[in-house]
Write a protein that holds these residues in place. Structure first.
Motif, PDB file in Angstrom:
ATOM      1  N   LEU A 106       0.824  -1.211   0.000  1.00  0.00           N
ATOM      2  CA  LEU A 106       0.000   0.000   0.000  1.00  0.00           C
ATOM      3  C   LEU A 106       0.854   1.255   0.000  1.00  0.00           C
ATOM      4  O   LEU A 106       1.938   1.290   0.597  1.00  0.00           O
ATOM      5  N   LYS A 107       0.342   2.269  -0.687  1.00  0.00           N
ATOM      6  CA  LYS A 107       1.021   3.550  -0.820  1.00  0.00           C
ATOM      7  C   LYS A 107       0.129   4.657  -0.245  1.00  0.00           C
ATOM      8  O   LYS A 107      -1.097   4.505  -0.215  1.00  0.00           O
ATOM      9  N   PRO A 108       0.706   5.761   0.176  1.00  0.00           N
ATOM     10  CA  PRO A 108      -0.127   6.867   0.686  1.00  0.00           C
ATOM     11  C   PRO A 108      -1.199   7.304  -0.311  1.00  0.00           C
ATOM     12  O   PRO A 108      -2.299   7.687   0.094  1.00  0.00           O
ATOM     13  N   GLU A 109      -0.903   7.209  -1.597  1.00  0.00           N
ATOM     14  CA  GLU A 109      -1.891   7.612  -2.605  1.00  0.00           C
ATOM     15  C   GLU A 109      -3.055   6.629  -2.729  1.00  0.00           C
ATOM     16  O   GLU A 109      -4.011   6.905  -3.454  1.00  0.00           O
ATOM     17  N   ASP A 110      -3.001   5.514  -2.017  1.00  0.00           N
ATOM     18  CA  ASP A 110      -4.136   4.583  -1.969  1.00  0.00           C
ATOM     19  C   ASP A 110      -5.156   5.013  -0.917  1.00  0.00           C
ATOM     20  O   ASP A 110      -6.234   4.413  -0.823  1.00  0.00           O
ATOM     21  N   THR A 111      -4.842   6.033  -0.139  1.00  0.00           N
ATOM     22  CA  THR A 111      -5.757   6.517   0.883  1.00  0.00           C
ATOM     23  C   THR A 111      -7.050   7.007   0.244  1.00  0.00           C
ATOM     24  O   THR A 111      -7.041   7.849  -0.650  1.00  0.00           O
TER      25      THR A 111
END
Length: 123
Positions: free
Chosen positions: A85-90
């Motif tokens: 998971l990446k922060p942009e998946d928030t």
């Protein structure tokens, strides 16, 4: 008729979460289903979709290779396994069911929508 998404939470970048979408009130075993997400200040976007029998699957390019969509028709439930998971998946992740049996990337193909579950990925 209800679709209920669950499994969201706070996770660090690189971590994993598994979302579930449980149907009640009717079966969706003959319907294509999908996950969409909406980040703050952005439009809802397609994540992944799956045909009624799991034989046809589509992913957004941004999640391909990291997310896996699946379904268990015996349990009337769909899943989204999210890895790396990446922060942009928030975002708030919502599940949806189409009128037809085949997967689609288009928002307007989905008739039934569940309340979303929030996924927050910290850096």
């Amino acid at each position: 008729v209800q679709l209920q998404a669950s499994g969201g939470g706070l996770v660090q970048a690189g971590g994993s979460l598994r979302l579930s979408c449980a149907a009640s009130g009717r079966t969706f075993n003959n319907n294509g289903m999908a996950w969409f997400r909406q980040a703050p200040g952005k439009e809802r976007e397609f994540v992944a979709s799956i045909s009624w029998n799991g034989g046809s699957i589509f992913y957004a390019d941004s999640v391909k290779g990291r997310f896996t969509i699946s379904r268990d028709n015996r349990k009337n439930t769909m899943y989204l396994e999210m890895n790396s998971l990446k922060p942009e998946d928030t975002a708030v992740y919502s599940c949806a069911a189409a009128l037809g049996g085949w997967p689609s990337r288009a928002l307007h193909d989905y008739r039934y929508w569940g309340q979303g579950t929030l996924v927050t990925v910290s850096s």
